[in-house]
Motif scaffolding. Structure first.
Motif, short mmCIF file in Angstrom:
data_model
loop_
_atom_site.label_atom_id
_atom_site.label_comp_id
_atom_site.label_asym_id
_atom_site.label_seq_id
_atom_site.Cartn_x
_atom_site.Cartn_y
_atom_site.Cartn_z
N GLY A 214 0.63 -1.22 0.13
CA GLY A 214 0.04 0.06 -0.05
C GLY A 214 0.85 1.22 0.09
N ARG A 280 0.97 0.58 8.44
CA ARG A 280 -0.32 0.07 8.03
C ARG A 280 -1.12 -0.42 9.23
N ARG A 281 -0.57 -1.18 10.30
CA ARG A 281 -0.97 -1.66 11.14
C ARG A 281 -1.67 -0.39 12.08
N TYR A 284 -4.93 0.32 10.13
CA TYR A 284 -5.98 -0.42 10.37
C TYR A 284 -6.30 -0.30 11.74
N ARG A 287 -8.76 2.64 11.56
CA ARG A 287 -10.07 2.31 10.71
C ARG A 287 -11.08 1.54 11.77
N LYS A 288 -10.34 0.65 12.55
CA LYS A 288 -11.23 -0.40 13.13
C LYS A 288 -12.02 0.53 14.52
N GLU A 299 -12.41 6.53 3.70
CA GLU A 299 -11.96 5.64 2.64
C GLU A 299 -12.59 6.34 0.96
N LYS A 307 -13.00 1.52 -1.72
CA LYS A 307 -12.18 0.87 -0.43
C LYS A 307 -11.07 0.01 -1.37
N LEU A 309 -7.60 -2.11 -0.53
CA LEU A 309 -6.81 -2.83 0.55
C LEU A 309 -5.41 -3.49 -0.01
N ASP A 313 -2.91 -5.29 4.18
CA ASP A 313 -4.03 -5.00 5.03
C ASP A 313 -4.91 -6.34 5.29
N LEU A 316 -2.90 -8.26 7.69
CA LEU A 316 -3.22 -7.52 9.28
C LEU A 316 -4.44 -8.25 9.54
N GLU A 317 -5.53 -8.23 8.85
CA GLU A 317 -6.70 -8.68 9.25
C GLU A 317 -6.71 -10.08 9.62
#
Length: 533
Positions: A214, A280-281, A284, A287-288, A299, A307, A309, A313, A316-317
């Motif tokens: 990303g 990126r974490r 993330y 966003r969460k 986004e 969106k 990703l 990403d 990370l999920e």
């Protein structure tokens, strides 16, 4: 001679006193010595059995201990010809031959039926020994991991290559293709031509970094960046170790200047990857914490209503709260994705541009197909559906990969033996599939040296052996990113062909091939470009 004596008149052996030294050895030590002797005897018998079977396979005479290693000590210009020449001399009839790399046996395979026996196996999925040289860089990710870890990781990562996710990446493909078209404009007035592999490599690196992490690195516009240089240098060092067998042991390699350069490159590459993971974490988690409505608004502002990703990403999920993947695990897969999706795709792009330049009629047919699908509009980007409709371009890409596969050879370390055509290839052998020669089998590809994309039209490819053309490997451990690579190539090639007419500078007969980590040539692939009306 009497069994009771060694010399005439001597006492029987069993009546002589036991030497004092033997009495000093404890019973435990005797057990250890006997076990050690038995183990050595077993290893010796296994080795003798392996040598017996391997030496039945046709191949060049080998020296004790060194095997055929000295035959590989040639200039880089000659290395690829030496390897492929061994098949012509020893493996033409049965489609495979053997060589010894020191004490390690290699069987070089260029026949579809033999390749199928190995690659289709659910047991022989361990990568060959040569892949170990990549582990300091990419760890034991999907490319290099052992069977148990590979099964678990492949199952985990497969959903991240779903076609809906790939559709999001098309936006990046198109954006970077436009950058390439703009950069190529600098070469319009160059009568001597230029090496298209340089442009293909930097474009592919830009695409893979943005889709994987990303984070665009603008390699095409900033080719002197530390990350780009480290990527190129470490690949060069790994290739040197592959060719020079004495540099493969780590304790020897550590004594060389190249080791310190290798470590510097690793630090640059790994530091960059970990920095991206950290950033990126944070994104993330931010966003969460937002509501779904707020996240959508953010986004929408960021990517214009879609969106998007990155591969990172998605990892990370999967690693939420560290339950599945640690940061080290994520770094392994991101680096693997960049390595596996960068050089290979770049090589394929370079060869495709060059081959289109050698066949003007094929090139114009490709252009006509793109023009028809895009409605003659040169300004807008193609959609994923339109890219999938470019069937003749796809045939050209396959024919290019047939002649010049990005990875010219791939290997498996056999964990179970394989019997084929009256020969026994024992477990412990390194089986190397020679894709460059496999794809040139006249049984499946008449006039194999000719660039003829029509071979891959549906009416011409029916009934062909499924292992006669395997540029992305085959069987359980095939390439997970092959659809990603195909979409990227179509986007880039269609953009270039829509804007420029291509002309090759050198004839194919004059190219000097390199057996690099990927399929390269000595002086690159030079083309000239002309603006289309």
């Amino acid at each position: 001679m009497s069994l009771d004596s060694v010399l005439p008149g001597s006492d029987p052996l069993w009546t002589r006193p036991i030497p004092q030294a033997f009495l000093l050895i404890s019973p435990t030590s005797w057990v250890v010595l006997v076990a050690l002797a038995a183990s050595c005897a077993i290893v010796y018998r296994q080795r003798a059995r392996l040598v017996k079977h391997i030496d039945r396979i046709p191949g060049p005479a080998a020296l004790p201990l060194l095997g055929n290693s000295l035959q590989w000590l040639v200039d880089r210009d000659e290395m690829f010809n030496v390897i492929t020449g061994a098949r012509k001399l020893y493996g033409r009839r049965q489609g495979f031959n053997r060589v010894w790399a020191g004490l390690k046996p290699y069987v070089l395979i260029s026949k579809a039926t033999v390749a199928e026996k190995i690659l289709s196996s659910s047991k022989n999925i361990e990568k060959g020994r040569d892949y170990d040289l990549l582990k300091p860089w990419i760890g034991t990710g999907l490319l290099t991991s052992h069977a148990a870890k590979w099964h678990q990781r492949r199952k985990l990562l497969t959903p991240t290559f779903h076609f809906k996710i790939l559709a999001n990446f098309v936006e990046v493909f198109n954006k970077q293709s436009l950058v390439l078209v703009q950069q190529l404009a600098k070469q319009l007035d160059n009568p001597d031509g230029f090496d298209c592999t340089i442009y293909a490599t930097l474009t592919s690196l830009d695409i893979i970094c943005e889709t994987a992490m990303g984070f665009p690195i603008h390699a095409l516009e900033q080719s002197d960046s530390a990350y780009v240089k480290a990527h190129e240098k470490i690949a060069e060092i790994i290739l040197d170790r592959l060719q020079k067998f004495w540099l493969r042991p780590d304790f020897v390699f550590r004594l060389t200047k190249s080791y310190h350069e290798h470590e510097h490159c690793l630090k640059v590459l790994h530091d960059f990857a970990y920095r991206m993971i950290s950033e990126r974490r944070e994104m993330y988690r931010a966003r969460k914490q937002n509501t779904e409505r707020q996240e959508s608004a953010t986004e929408e502002q960021r990517v214009g209503g879609r969106k998007q990703l990155a591969f990172l990403d998605l990892l990370l999920e999967l690693s939420e709260d560290g339950q599945l993947l640690t940061d080290a695990d994520i770094r392994e897969e991101v680096d693997t994705f960049i390595l596996g999706g960068h050089d290979t795709t770049a090589t394929a792009l370079g060869w495709m541009l060059y081959l289109l330049g050698t066949e003007p009629a094929v090139q114009e047919r490709v252009h006509a197909e793109i023009d028809q699908i895009m409605g003659g509009d040169r300004e807008r980007f193609p959609t994923m559906q339109e890219l999938n409709e470019m069937k003749y371009l796809e045939c050209c890409m396959k024919e290019s990969l047939r002649l010049f596969p990005s990875i010219p050879m791939l290997s498996r370390a056999l964990v179970t033996s394989v019997d084929v055509d009256g020969y026994h290839i024992p477990a412990g052998t390194n089986a190397v599939i020679m894709l460059y020669q496999l794809h040139r089998d006249p049984e499946y590809f008449p006039n194999p040296e000719k660039f003829y994309p029509d071979r891959f039209l549906p009416e011409n490819s029916g009934g062909r052996h499924p292992y006669a053309f395997i540029p992305f490997s085959a069987g359980p451990r095939n390439c997970i990113g092959q659809k990603f690579g195909a979409l990227e190539e179509k986007a880039v090639l269609s953009a270039v062909v829509r804007h420029y007419r291509i002309e090759a500078v050198h004839r194919r007969e004059d190219l000097v091939l390199y057996g690099d980590l990927v399929m390269r040539t000595k002086d690159g692939l030079k083309i000239r470009i002309y603006k289309r009306d």
